[in-house]
Design an enzyme around this catalytic site. Structure first.
Site, PDB file in Angstrom:
ATOM      1  N   ARG A  66       0.837  -1.141   0.106  1.00 52.22           N
ATOM      2  CA  ARG A  66      -0.070  -0.102  -0.040  1.00 52.22           C
ATOM      3  C   ARG A  66       1.166   1.174  -0.003  1.00 52.22           C
ATOM      4  NH1 ARG A  66      -3.550   2.425   4.847  1.00 52.22           N
ATOM      5  NH2 ARG A  66      -4.803   3.874   3.847  1.00 52.22           N
ATOM      6  N   HIS A  70       0.704   4.230  -2.480  1.00 53.88           N
ATOM      7  CA  HIS A  70       0.255   5.513  -2.484  1.00 53.88           C
ATOM      8  C   HIS A  70       1.219   6.572  -2.803  1.00 53.88           C
ATOM      9  CE1 HIS A  70      -3.090   5.600   0.836  1.00 53.88           C
ATOM     10  NE2 HIS A  70      -3.267   4.565   0.069  1.00 53.88           N
ATOM     11  N   ASN A  98      -3.400   9.061   4.356  1.00 53.29           N
ATOM     12  CA  ASN A  98      -2.129   8.305   4.661  1.00 53.29           C
ATOM     13  C   ASN A  98      -1.789   8.097   6.174  1.00 53.29           C
ATOM     14  OD1 ASN A  98      -1.546   8.132   1.889  1.00 53.29           O
ATOM     15  ND2 ASN A  98      -0.288  10.132   1.959  1.00 53.29           N
ATOM     16  N   HIS A 195      -6.181  -5.961  -2.235  1.00 55.66           N
ATOM     17  CA  HIS A 195      -7.158  -6.062  -1.180  1.00 55.66           C
ATOM     18  C   HIS A 195      -7.207  -7.447  -0.660  1.00 55.66           C
ATOM     19  CE1 HIS A 195      -9.144  -1.769  -1.989  1.00 55.66           C
ATOM     20  NE2 HIS A 195      -7.951  -1.654  -1.693  1.00 55.66           N
TER      21      HIS A 195
END
Length: 327
Positions: A66, A70, A98, A195
């Site tokens: 992740r 990001h 975040n 996910h």
């Protein structure tokens, strides 16, 4: 004649500038074995240091994947998400989307190990890309080649984190968001498959469960038989409880996420949104039936593609000595 040569020179300059912009956009400045001469053992060092964390805390794999995602969706893959805020600037890592990011300590430890062997050579951004790959493989996920040569950016602005895909987004917004980064509909569905590992806070689904349209109702795109189970775990205003993104399989990197989405049990609105579009729903069905092979292969391809978004190469940016601070 002089005027002719001047026009030719201007044309050549324009072509060079266009080529530079294009190279930055598609990551063609990256290559496998980039550090072959300057830091030949970099990938072995990164893998060993990453494994030290993942073997102790496998759940960090989802966090590190992740973190890479990001980073790439804001300013491109330039390590801007790793920078700390300063007295006169709020950095990306302190932006609301975040605040739940984890794994910064892993990147710092890996960077320290690399610096001990090859000081001032390998960028934090390349390290983040390698760590995300290695962490995923260490929990039996796919392996993908990581072309290297990224350099670190010097700018990190919290408000720019609005570019991140939202868990509350509909399919139109998601498609536009990914397209703006050069990623297509297939990449959207494939990368959503991340996910399959990790957890989410109850606060991200509170509205879906308790007040979807402001009338105290539940999101109709959720399986109504699944709602009572979720409500038994997540109470209104619950900010601390965590639940698996892929129930019963949230520690295993597999294609079960797509089976969950097909059952209308995806946690986020952005997961359910994949069924509201003809193209994305076809990919969801494909991966749910693929026994993992097709998903793994396509995930590898999409991760390589994502890792090239807006990279800095050549003499752009810098090689940070410490990932949280510019030099």
């Amino acid at each position: 004649m002089a005027i002719f040569h001047k026009h030719i020179s201007l044309l050549l300059l324009q072509l060079v500038l266009v080529a530079l912009v294009f190279n930055k956009a598609n990551g063609s400045g990256l290559k496998l074995g980039f550090y072959r001469k300057t830091c030949p053992r970099v990938e072995a060092i990164v893998n060993r240091a990453t494994a030290n964390y993942i073997y102790r805390a496998p759940s960090l794999a989802a966090s590190l994947l992740r973190l890479h995602f990001h980073d790439c969706f804001v300013r491109g893959c330039d390590g801007s998400v790793l920078l700390n805020s300063t007295s006169n600037n709020i950095a990306e890592k302190d932006a609301p989307p975040n605040l739940s990011l984890r794994g910064f300590q892993v990147i710092d430890a890996v960077k320290a190990a690399v610096e001990a062997a090859c000081p001032g050579v390998v960028s934090c951004t390349d390290i983040l890309a390698l760590v995300a790959r290695d962490a995923t493989q260490l929990i039996k996920g796919p392996y993908w080649p990581v072309p290297l040569g990224r350099r670190d950016g010097r700018i990190s602005i919290a408000t720019e984190s609005r570019a991140l895909p939202s868990p509350f987004a509909n399919i139109t917004t998601l498609r536009a968001n990914f397209a703006s980064k050069g990623l297509n509909v297939k990449d959207l569905v494939v990368l959503s498959g991340a996910h399959t590992i990790g957890v989410a806070h109850c606060s991200t689904i509170e509205t879906r469960l308790y007040n979807f349209t402001g009338q105290g109702d539940t999101d109709p795109s959720l399986d109504p038989k699944y709602v009572p189970q979720l409500k038994s775990i997540c109470f209104p205003t619950d900010k601390t409880t965590l639940l698996g993104m892929d129930p019963g399989s949230s520690k295993s990197f597999d294609q079960d996420y797509y089976k969950v989405v097909l059952k209308k049990r995806g946690l986020f609105q952005s997961d359910s949104a994949l069924l509201s579009d003809k193209k994305t729903s076809l990919y969801v069905k494909l991966y749910s039936q693929s026994h993992g092979f097709t998903f793994f292969k396509d995930f590898q391809d999409s991760m390589v593609k994502m890792g090239k978004i807006g990279v800095l190469t050549g003499k752009a940016g810098e090689i940070r000595r410490t990932c949280a601070f510019v030099n």
